[in-house]
Design an enzyme around this catalytic site. Sequence first.
Site, mmCIF file in Angstrom:
data_model
loop_
_atom_site.group_PDB
_atom_site.id
_atom_site.type_symbol
_atom_site.label_atom_id
_atom_site.label_comp_id
_atom_site.label_asym_id
_atom_site.label_seq_id
_atom_site.Cartn_x
_atom_site.Cartn_y
_atom_site.Cartn_z
ATOM 1 N N ASP A 136 0.861 -1.189 0.000
ATOM 2 C CA ASP A 136 0.000 0.000 0.000
ATOM 3 C C ASP A 136 0.895 1.237 0.000
ATOM 4 O OD1 ASP A 136 -1.736 2.094 0.438
ATOM 5 O OD2 ASP A 136 -2.967 1.014 1.887
ATOM 6 N N HIS A 147 0.467 8.272 3.641
ATOM 7 C CA HIS A 147 1.081 7.647 4.815
ATOM 8 C C HIS A 147 2.592 7.855 4.885
ATOM 9 C CE1 HIS A 147 -2.831 5.833 5.237
ATOM 10 N NE2 HIS A 147 -2.737 5.326 4.029
ATOM 11 N N ILE A 164 -0.466 9.883 8.226
ATOM 12 C CA ILE A 164 -1.247 9.069 9.154
ATOM 13 C C ILE A 164 -0.921 7.593 8.943
ATOM 14 C CG2 ILE A 164 -3.099 10.765 9.248
ATOM 15 C CD1 ILE A 164 -4.738 8.984 7.390
ATOM 16 N N GLY A 169 -5.037 2.642 7.697
ATOM 17 C CA GLY A 169 -6.154 2.041 8.420
ATOM 18 C C GLY A 169 -5.986 0.548 8.595
#
Length: 281
Positions: free
Chosen positions: A189, A194, A209, A212
């Site tokens: 990913d 990120h 961040i 998830g």
Amino acid sequence: MHLSYEELLRHDIPEVRHAYSQRDAIVYALSVGLGQDPLDALDLRYVDEQYGPCILPTMAVVLGYPGFWLKAPGIGADVTRLLHGEQSVTLLAPLPPSGEVVGKTRVLEAVDKGDKGLLLYTEKELREAVSGRLLARTAATHVLRGDGGMAGAPTQARAAPSFPEGAPRWRETVHTRPEQALLYRQNGDRNPLHSDPGVAKAAGFDRPILHGLCTFAAVNHAVSRRLGKVGEDAFESVSMRFAAPVFPGETLAIDVWEDGAFRASAVGRDIVVAQGRQTHR
């Protein structure tokens, strides 16, 4: 988004053949936070081949992963404002610690929420490449905050799952690491939200961040440990709804109920970041 509602539902996401090794399973386990205690005998089963081989059930989400398909030419989604809303995994057979699998992802539905964006529901079937045996189903909801106003799309989102009214039985703690999002990227990913401070700022965050799906795996493992349901013979499914982003380096407090329900909060900010439920065999 360039696609109409009907075109989005018909969009064919190519299947993905994915060969992976025990080393990949170890990297995945390390990337979601296992191994921080070098004396933890349970975690060693996932991060040291001489104690394994074991594979986390949540690795089903990264195996056969179709990548950042919404960024493909012709789709036109505003991917800089995309967030992960919900995720689930249901194991139908044990995940081999290494091998080759095929993932086929399809769009199930899209729900228009106007200026709040578009809810995109997808599902993936994960099969053994040689036998065709169905190993797992994963489902995801993504929030495309810049793609609301899709003509013809329904406007009613799925109802939130029920949650226990009583007090939790236990509280667990998970410590994320400052560099954890950079390590998790190695699972495939590569969303720059990120890793790239500029992209994160453009999306409305002070800094990158945590994925998830990294939060998903870390919380799920902590809950499994508390309930004594670690291992392919015990775990059946987990579903999780994300309420707020997690920043790498934060500590999460996880309240756990006896029926498998859980709620995770960011300790420093005192806000709920995720909640959901596990089921077991």
